[in-house]
Design a protein around this motif. Sequence first.
Motif, short mmCIF file in Angstrom:
data_model
loop_
_atom_site.label_atom_id
_atom_site.label_comp_id
_atom_site.label_asym_id
_atom_site.label_seq_id
_atom_site.Cartn_x
_atom_site.Cartn_y
_atom_site.Cartn_z
N GLY A 189 0.83 -1.20 0.00
CA GLY A 189 0.00 0.00 0.00
C GLY A 189 0.87 1.25 0.00
N ASN A 190 0.23 2.39 0.27
CA ASN A 190 0.93 3.68 0.19
C ASN A 190 1.46 4.19 1.53
OD1 ASN A 190 0.33 3.95 -2.62
ND2 ASN A 190 -1.81 4.35 -2.01
N THR A 191 0.70 3.95 2.60
CA THR A 191 1.07 4.55 3.90
C THR A 191 2.52 4.29 4.29
OG1 THR A 191 -1.23 4.38 4.62
CG2 THR A 191 0.42 4.74 6.34
N PRO A 192 3.00 3.05 4.15
CA PRO A 192 4.36 2.78 4.64
C PRO A 192 5.48 3.42 3.82
CG PRO A 192 3.40 0.76 3.76
CD PRO A 192 2.35 1.80 3.67
N SER A 199 4.09 -8.92 3.67
CA SER A 199 2.81 -9.41 4.22
C SER A 199 1.89 -9.88 3.11
CB SER A 199 2.13 -8.28 5.00
OG SER A 199 1.81 -7.19 4.12
N ASP A 200 2.04 -9.26 1.95
CA ASP A 200 1.17 -9.62 0.83
C ASP A 200 1.71 -8.97 -0.43
OD1 ASP A 200 0.38 -7.06 1.93
OD2 ASP A 200 -1.30 -7.14 0.54
N GLU A 201 1.16 -9.38 -1.54
CA GLU A 201 1.64 -8.87 -2.82
C GLU A 201 0.52 -8.89 -3.85
OE1 GLU A 201 3.12 -6.82 -4.67
OE2 GLU A 201 5.14 -7.47 -4.16
N ARG A 202 0.53 -7.92 -4.69
CA ARG A 202 -0.38 -7.94 -5.82
C ARG A 202 0.21 -8.89 -6.85
NH1 ARG A 202 -0.58 -2.23 -5.02
NH2 ARG A 202 -1.67 -1.84 -3.07
N TYR A 203 -0.63 -9.71 -7.50
CA TYR A 203 -0.08 -10.73 -8.40
C TYR A 203 0.21 -10.13 -9.78
CZ TYR A 203 1.36 -15.47 -9.35
OH TYR A 203 2.13 -16.57 -9.60
N SER A 246 3.14 -3.13 -7.82
CA SER A 246 3.87 -4.13 -7.02
C SER A 246 4.31 -3.56 -5.67
CB SER A 246 5.11 -4.60 -7.81
OG SER A 246 6.00 -5.30 -6.95
N ASN A 247 4.01 -4.28 -4.61
CA ASN A 247 4.49 -3.87 -3.28
C ASN A 247 6.00 -3.99 -3.19
OD1 ASN A 247 1.95 -3.21 -2.23
ND2 ASN A 247 1.58 -5.29 -1.50
N TYR A 248 6.52 -5.01 -3.89
CA TYR A 248 7.99 -5.16 -3.90
C TYR A 248 8.64 -3.95 -4.57
CZ TYR A 248 12.57 -6.58 -5.60
OH TYR A 248 13.91 -6.59 -5.90
N LEU A 272 1.84 -3.93 9.17
CA LEU A 272 0.57 -4.13 8.46
C LEU A 272 -0.11 -2.80 8.26
CD1 LEU A 272 -0.94 -7.27 10.27
CD2 LEU A 272 0.04 -7.19 7.96
N GLY A 273 -0.83 -2.68 7.13
CA GLY A 273 -1.69 -1.52 6.92
C GLY A 273 -3.13 -1.96 7.13
N MET A 274 -4.06 -1.03 6.92
CA MET A 274 -5.48 -1.35 7.02
C MET A 274 -6.24 -0.53 6.00
SD MET A 274 -8.19 -0.84 10.15
CE MET A 274 -8.52 0.82 9.58
N GLY A 291 -11.44 -2.22 6.49
CA GLY A 291 -10.94 -3.02 7.60
C GLY A 291 -10.09 -4.20 7.17
N HIS A 292 -9.78 -4.29 5.88
CA HIS A 292 -8.88 -5.40 5.46
C HIS A 292 -7.46 -5.10 5.92
CE1 HIS A 292 -7.61 -3.00 1.83
NE2 HIS A 292 -6.48 -3.65 2.06
N THR A 293 -6.66 -6.16 6.00
CA THR A 293 -5.24 -6.00 6.27
C THR A 293 -4.47 -7.04 5.48
OG1 THR A 293 -3.55 -5.75 8.00
CG2 THR A 293 -5.17 -7.52 8.29
N ALA A 294 -3.23 -6.76 5.17
CA ALA A 294 -2.49 -7.56 4.19
C ALA A 294 -3.41 -7.68 2.96
CB ALA A 294 -2.06 -8.88 4.78
N SER A 295 -3.59 -8.92 2.45
CA SER A 295 -4.63 -9.07 1.42
C SER A 295 -5.70 -10.02 1.92
CB SER A 295 -4.01 -9.54 0.10
OG SER A 295 -3.39 -8.44 -0.56
N ASP A 336 -10.05 8.71 6.13
CA ASP A 336 -10.89 7.69 5.47
C ASP A 336 -10.82 6.35 6.21
OD1 ASP A 336 -8.77 6.13 3.05
OD2 ASP A 336 -8.16 7.49 4.64
N LYS A 337 -9.85 6.21 7.12
CA LYS A 337 -9.73 4.96 7.89
C LYS A 337 -10.40 5.06 9.26
CE LYS A 337 -6.81 3.58 4.67
NZ LYS A 337 -5.36 3.31 4.89
N ALA A 338 -10.91 6.25 9.61
CA ALA A 338 -11.36 6.50 11.00
C ALA A 338 -12.49 5.56 11.42
CB ALA A 338 -11.78 7.95 11.15
C1 6PG Z 1 -1.80 -3.74 -0.15
C2 6PG Z 1 -1.63 -3.74 1.34
C3 6PG Z 1 -2.93 -3.39 1.98
C4 6PG Z 1 -2.74 -1.98 2.49
C5 6PG Z 1 -4.05 -1.33 2.83
C6 6PG Z 1 -3.82 0.14 3.17
O1 6PG Z 1 -1.20 -4.57 -0.83
O2 6PG Z 1 -2.52 -2.83 -0.61
O3 6PG Z 1 -1.00 -4.72 1.87
O4 6PG Z 1 -3.35 -4.23 3.02
O5 6PG Z 1 -1.90 -2.03 3.64
O6 6PG Z 1 -4.89 -1.44 1.69
O7 6PG Z 1 -3.28 0.75 2.02
P1 6PG Z 1 -2.86 2.32 2.03
O8 6PG Z 1 -1.70 2.42 2.97
O9 6PG Z 1 -2.50 2.59 0.60
O10 6PG Z 1 -4.06 3.07 2.53
#
Ligand code: 6PG
Length: 254
Positions: A47-50, A75-79, A87-89, A144-146, A150-154, A203-205
């Motif tokens: 994701g973007n936050t990290p 934690s996860d990856e887009r295929y 790509s998260n990588y 981990l992000g969210m 409320g999803h986390t990882a994938s 938007d996550k509140a």
């Molecule tokens: C992904 C992440 C996913 C991400 C959340 C938050 O591959 O997108 O692993 O779980 O952490 O969707 O994403 P943002 O940080 O972009 O809001």
Amino acid sequence: MASGLSPEFRVFPDTDALSRALAEHLAAQIAARAAGGANFALVLSGGNTPSTLYRCLAEDYRDRIPWALVNIFWSDERYVPHDDPHSNYRMARETLLDHVPVPGANVHPMPTHFADPEDAARAYEDELRQHVGLPVPRFDVILLGMGADGHTASLFPGSAALEERERWVVASRSPVAPYVRLTLTFPVLDHAAEVCFLVAGGDKAEALRRVITQDAGADAPPAARVRPAQGRLIWWMDRAAASRLDVAPGIKLL
Ligand code: 6PG
């Protein structure tokens, strides 16, 4: 809220402050393990936050972290191919890995070249078996992000992957493109020595309010179901994401 050790909540004015504090925390955790001559197994979120955290680590901790002792996983990856903009990588490589002296052998991206993503998932399980140990991989820190749902990882709401209790890595389906994902499962997330959630943005509140106030039942948001049995769970949030949380004794405004 998840069971296990009591979660810790740290609220910062903005993403920059959150990222600087978390970078310092990670450096201290790595130093503590290095003092004992041990390697450090770190899981990066996507994701973007990290990205702000990763840039901070690259700019301010290039020479302050013993990168040769750090093993990096996801934690996860887009295929998608590793050079794909989604790509998260690729995001981690561009913001962090290309700028610190971490040995290439220490970087363990999730494979996305198999025709069948389930074969990729099993290949990553073999990678974890080889590098992180048995009977269940125990990571020193999992970031981990969210999502706003409320999803986390994938691990997305309603996904069969939420009910996986044996496999460490599975293919999953996202409601937003890229639709096919690989993700660590709860058995691995819950075995971590420490899980750090990074959550920023208004938007996550509402999702954060649900995750932190709801019991971690089957209908709880996936992020609420992360419960490290013998590990620390720390929520790193900015004020906007935490704006619907009541200021309670456990919530530290920094
Ligand atoms: C992904 C992440 C996913 C991400 C959340 C938050 O591959 O997108 O692993 O779980 O952490 O969707 O994403 P943002 O940080 O972009 O809001």
